[in-house]
Structure formats: structure tokens, C-alpha cells
Write an enzyme that holds these catalytic residues in place. Structure first.
Site, mmCIF file in Angstrom:
data_model
loop_
_atom_site.group_PDB
_atom_site.id
_atom_site.type_symbol
_atom_site.label_atom_id
_atom_site.label_comp_id
_atom_site.label_asym_id
_atom_site.label_seq_id
_atom_site.Cartn_x
_atom_site.Cartn_y
_atom_site.Cartn_z
ATOM 1 N N SER A 1 0.677 -1.192 0.028
ATOM 2 C CA SER A 1 -0.127 -0.049 0.091
ATOM 3 C C SER A 1 0.795 1.312 0.025
ATOM 4 O O SER A 1 2.158 1.261 0.370
ATOM 5 C CB SER A 1 -0.858 0.059 1.182
ATOM 6 O OG SER A 1 -1.697 1.412 1.330
ATOM 7 N N TYR B 1 -0.848 -0.784 10.460
ATOM 8 C CA TYR B 1 -1.202 -1.096 8.892
ATOM 9 C C TYR B 1 0.042 -0.633 8.098
ATOM 10 O O TYR B 1 0.283 -1.278 7.218
ATOM 11 C CB TYR B 1 -2.680 -0.548 8.688
ATOM 12 C CG TYR B 1 -2.930 -0.616 7.236
ATOM 13 C CD1 TYR B 1 -3.428 -2.138 6.766
ATOM 14 C CD2 TYR B 1 -2.928 0.333 6.267
ATOM 15 C CE1 TYR B 1 -3.847 -2.286 5.515
ATOM 16 C CE2 TYR B 1 -3.154 -0.144 4.928
ATOM 17 C CZ TYR B 1 -3.694 -1.291 4.445
ATOM 18 O OH TYR B 1 -3.964 -1.650 3.241
HETATM 19 P P1 NAP Z 1 -11.357 -6.405 1.067
HETATM 20 O O1 NAP Z 1 -12.367 -6.017 0.228
HETATM 21 O O2 NAP Z 1 -11.687 -6.172 2.866
HETATM 22 O O3 NAP Z 1 -10.883 -7.872 0.821
HETATM 23 C C1 NAP Z 1 -9.956 -8.494 1.679
HETATM 24 C C2 NAP Z 1 -9.673 -10.079 1.277
HETATM 25 O O4 NAP Z 1 -9.109 -10.690 2.205
HETATM 26 C C3 NAP Z 1 -11.218 -10.816 1.296
HETATM 27 O O5 NAP Z 1 -11.272 -11.531 0.429
HETATM 28 C C4 NAP Z 1 -11.290 -11.341 2.644
HETATM 29 O O6 NAP Z 1 -12.039 -12.517 2.531
HETATM 30 C C5 NAP Z 1 -9.870 -11.809 2.889
HETATM 31 N N1 NAP Z 1 -9.468 -11.872 4.337
HETATM 32 C C6 NAP Z 1 -9.672 -10.982 5.185
HETATM 33 N N2 NAP Z 1 -9.092 -11.718 6.514
HETATM 34 C C7 NAP Z 1 -8.729 -13.069 6.162
HETATM 35 C C8 NAP Z 1 -8.317 -14.036 6.780
HETATM 36 N N3 NAP Z 1 -8.174 -13.834 8.077
HETATM 37 N N4 NAP Z 1 -8.039 -14.933 6.439
HETATM 38 C C9 NAP Z 1 -8.152 -15.211 4.900
HETATM 39 N N5 NAP Z 1 -8.638 -14.156 4.093
HETATM 40 C C10 NAP Z 1 -9.117 -12.980 4.793
HETATM 41 O O7 NAP Z 1 -9.848 -5.443 0.886
HETATM 42 P P2 NAP Z 1 -9.150 -5.102 -0.621
HETATM 43 O O8 NAP Z 1 -9.350 -3.428 -0.212
HETATM 44 O O9 NAP Z 1 -9.797 -5.801 -1.510
HETATM 45 O O10 NAP Z 1 -7.651 -5.417 0.143
HETATM 46 C C11 NAP Z 1 -6.627 -6.480 -0.680
HETATM 47 C C12 NAP Z 1 -5.595 -6.153 -0.484
HETATM 48 O O11 NAP Z 1 -5.257 -4.538 -0.710
HETATM 49 C C13 NAP Z 1 -5.203 -5.980 1.230
HETATM 50 O O12 NAP Z 1 -3.841 -6.452 1.435
HETATM 51 C C14 NAP Z 1 -5.122 -4.482 1.426
HETATM 52 O O13 NAP Z 1 -4.473 -4.133 2.685
HETATM 53 C C15 NAP Z 1 -4.897 -3.832 0.220
HETATM 54 N N6 NAP Z 1 -4.990 -2.459 -0.004
HETATM 55 C C16 NAP Z 1 -6.268 -1.964 -0.209
HETATM 56 C C17 NAP Z 1 -6.423 -0.764 -0.266
HETATM 57 C C18 NAP Z 1 -7.833 0.002 -0.436
HETATM 58 O O14 NAP Z 1 -7.959 1.007 -0.299
HETATM 59 N N7 NAP Z 1 -8.843 -0.951 -0.517
HETATM 60 C C19 NAP Z 1 -5.459 0.282 -0.551
HETATM 61 C C20 NAP Z 1 -4.116 -0.419 -0.541
HETATM 62 C C21 NAP Z 1 -3.710 -1.687 -0.234
HETATM 63 P P3 NAP Z 1 -13.088 -13.244 3.784
HETATM 64 O O15 NAP Z 1 -13.405 -12.203 4.618
HETATM 65 O O16 NAP Z 1 -13.945 -14.067 2.853
HETATM 66 O O17 NAP Z 1 -11.762 -14.030 4.387
#
Ligand code: NAP
Length: 262
Positions: free
Chosen positions: A140, A153
Site C-alpha cells: 500500500s 497497518y
Molecule cells: P477487502 O475488500 O476487505 O478484501 C480483503 C480480502 O481478504 C477478502 O477476500 C477477505 O475475505 C480476505 N481476508 C480477510 N481476512 C482474512 C483472513 N483472516 N484469512 C483469509 N482471508 C482473509 O479488501 P481489499 O481492499 O480488496 O484488500 C486487498 C488488499 O489490498 C489488502 O492487502 C489491502 O491491505 C490492500 N490495499 C487495499 C487498499 C484499499 O484502499 N482498498 C489500498 C491499499 C492496499 P474473507 O472475509 O472471505 O476471508
């Protein structure tokens, strides 16, 4: 059987991971989807099998649970059809540092740092022996910006960047490509899950645009891909400044400014 490498994607039930699954499936790769919510992954898998005619396995796992994590590690070690790992699962805890409990922080670190590292460690020897394959780690821009205030984070994401750069140096010469992707705010459930409102931010990207840009960097075999950054020269300048310090770190004596107490 597809001749393209299979792709194991963590956090594939929604958000950025689900879009990676969509894009790799439409490129003709078989998939293994990993997350906790089996029914969401089954729905996505059904659609992708229909649309892209690829094989999609669903592996339900809580990556903060030791036994579940071991099952995913084992799959990565033993399934020679998997040639790409997308280390995407990640979480953001609620509140600021003073409000966060040790348990909350341990859970976030277990997912964002420990699971991500162990999964990379599980697949790397096989890829290095094969002389090919890729590990994509989702970091990120928060990992470059303590000013944003998401401190722990951001620290986990700084770890992801460092790990990816280091692994690229170790594994690159063995034919394994390691990419760190640094999104900025992207419209996913991570915001709501952590009690934050993505609409309150000055700008946010769609998951489709983010992943398509990240895949352009993947195809170019970039080590660090920052989809929202307009001027890549700024990143190059930061890297050059860091590398300029390297020859100066090994010294027998402290720097002049530390040689007196005044
Ligand atoms: P999200 O929509 O909350 O999705 C997170 C995913 O991780 C979901 O599929 C969730 O599925 C899974 N997950 C969460 N806890 C878990 C666990 N204990 N074991 C296995 N799977 C788990 O978030 P996202 O934004 O797509 O995030 C994806 C990545 O992008 C992350 O690493 C996040 O830090 C990074 N990121 C996001 C942003 C943003 O603004 N969205 C910005 C920078 C980086 P389940 O709940 O089904 O387990």
C-alpha cells in the site's frame, strides 16, 4: 489442462483479490481461490468457470489460523501446477494506535505480515527450482506515508515493500519475479470493515482500474508498481537517494555529529 501457470490468490472472495481472479481467469489461467467466505468464492468460481472455461478450486482458510495456513502452505509446496502466488489478503484494524488492542494488532500482523511471508516462503523453493514463476505481494502507499496515520497497518505494508524488494534480489536471478503492488485508496469493503468511509477521502480508485494497472506492471516485470503515482520519476528519485546511502553505512566510527555530547 491449461498450459499457463495456475494462480493462487488469497483474499479472493471480494475486492481487489476477486478482480485479480477475474482477470487471470480471462487470461486463461486456472485458479485457486483462498479466503474465509466459501459461498462468495463458490459464486465467483461458478461465474469464472462458465465465462473463462478455466479450472477454479476454492480453498476455504482463515490465514490467521495456524492449521488453515499450514494447509495453504502445503498446497503451494506440493501443487506443481501453481506458478503464480497473489498474496492479496489483508486487513486494516479500526481506530488509531491508542484505541487498538494488542490482540487487534496481532491479528492484523498475522494476516498482513506472517501469512504473506509464510506463503511466499512455501512457494519460493519450488519456483526457484523450476526457474520461473511469480509472487505478487499487495502492499500500500500507506507503507510509504506515516503521515496518513494508519501507523501499524502502514508498518505492515512497509514490510511488504521491503520483503518484495529483498526477495526480488534473492529470487530474480533464479528466474522468479517478485512484484510489490502499492495501491492507494481503492473502493472495497476494507474501509467499511475497519469502520472508515472511503467516500470521505479526496479520491479513490475502482478495483478494476487498480488491478488492470497492476497487471500492466506485472507484464513489464516491475518490482514495484504504484498505480496511482503520476510521475514514476519521484519513485526512482527516492530509490536513488536510498541507494546512494548504501556505501556509507559500513563505518568503523560514528558520524562526526555524534562525537560530542553537545
Ligand atoms: P477487502 O475488500 O476487505 O478484501 C480483503 C480480502 O481478504 C477478502 O477476500 C477477505 O475475505 C480476505 N481476508 C480477510 N481476512 C482474512 C483472513 N483472516 N484469512 C483469509 N482471508 C482473509 O479488501 P481489499 O481492499 O480488496 O484488500 C486487498 C488488499 O489490498 C489488502 O492487502 C489491502 O491491505 C490492500 N490495499 C487495499 C487498499 C484499499 O484502499 N482498498 C489500498 C491499499 C492496499 P474473507 O472475509 O472471505 O476471508
Amino acid at each position: 489442462m491449461s498450459v499457463k501457470p495456475g494462480v493462487l490468490i488469497t483474499g479472493a472472495s471480494t475486492g481487489i483479490g476477486a478482480v485479480y481472479a477475474d482477470r487471470f481467469a480471462h487470461r486463461g489461467h486456472d485458479l485457486v481461490l483462498v479466503a474465509r467466505d466459501r459461498s462468495r468464492m463458490e459464486q465467483l468460481a461458478d461465474r469464472l468457470r462458465r465465462e473463462a472455461r478455466v479450472r477454479v478450486d476454492v480453498l476455504q482458510a482463515d490465514l490467521t489460523d495456524e492449521r488453515d495456513l499450514e494447509r495453504v502452505e502445503q498446497r503451494l509446496r506440493e501443487d506443481a501446477s501453481i506458478g503464480v502466488l497473489v498474496n492479496n489478503a489483508g486487513a486494516l484494524t479500526q481506530g488509531d494506535f491508542l484505541a487498538q488492542s494488542g490482540g487487534d494488532l496481532a491479528g492484523m500482523i498475522a494476516l498482513n505480515v506472517t501469512a504473506l511471508t509464510r506463503l511466499a516462503n512455501a512457494i519460493a523453493p519450488r519456483l526457484a527450482a523450476a526457474g520461473e514463476g511469480s509472487i505478487v505481494n499487495i502492499g500500500s502507499i500507506v507503507g510509504l506515508a506515516p503521515e496518513i496515520g494508519l501507523t501499524v497497518y502502514g508498518a505492515t505494508k512497509a514490510f511488504v515493500l521491503f520483503l518484495s524488494q529483498g526477495l526480488n534480489l534473492e529470487l530474480g536471478p533464479k528466474g522468479v519475479h517478485v512484484q510489490a503492488v502499492l495501491p492507494s485508496a481503492t473502493r472495497t469493503e476494507i474501509w467499511e470493515r475497519s469502520g472508515r468511509d472511503v467516500n470521505a477521502l479526496p479520491a479513490s480508485m475502482s478495483t478494476g482500474e487498480l488491478v488492470d494497472a497492476a497487471l500492466v506492471g506485472f507484464d513489464r516485470r516491475e518490482t514495484v508498481t504504484i498505480p496511482p503515482l503520476p510521475d514514476v520519476g519521484q519513485w526512482s528519485a527516492l530509490e536513488a537517494a536510498r541507494q546512494a546511502m548504501l556505501p556509507n553505512f559500513m563505518q568503523a566510527h560514528a558520524a562526526e555529529r555524534y562525537r560530542s555530547a553537545a
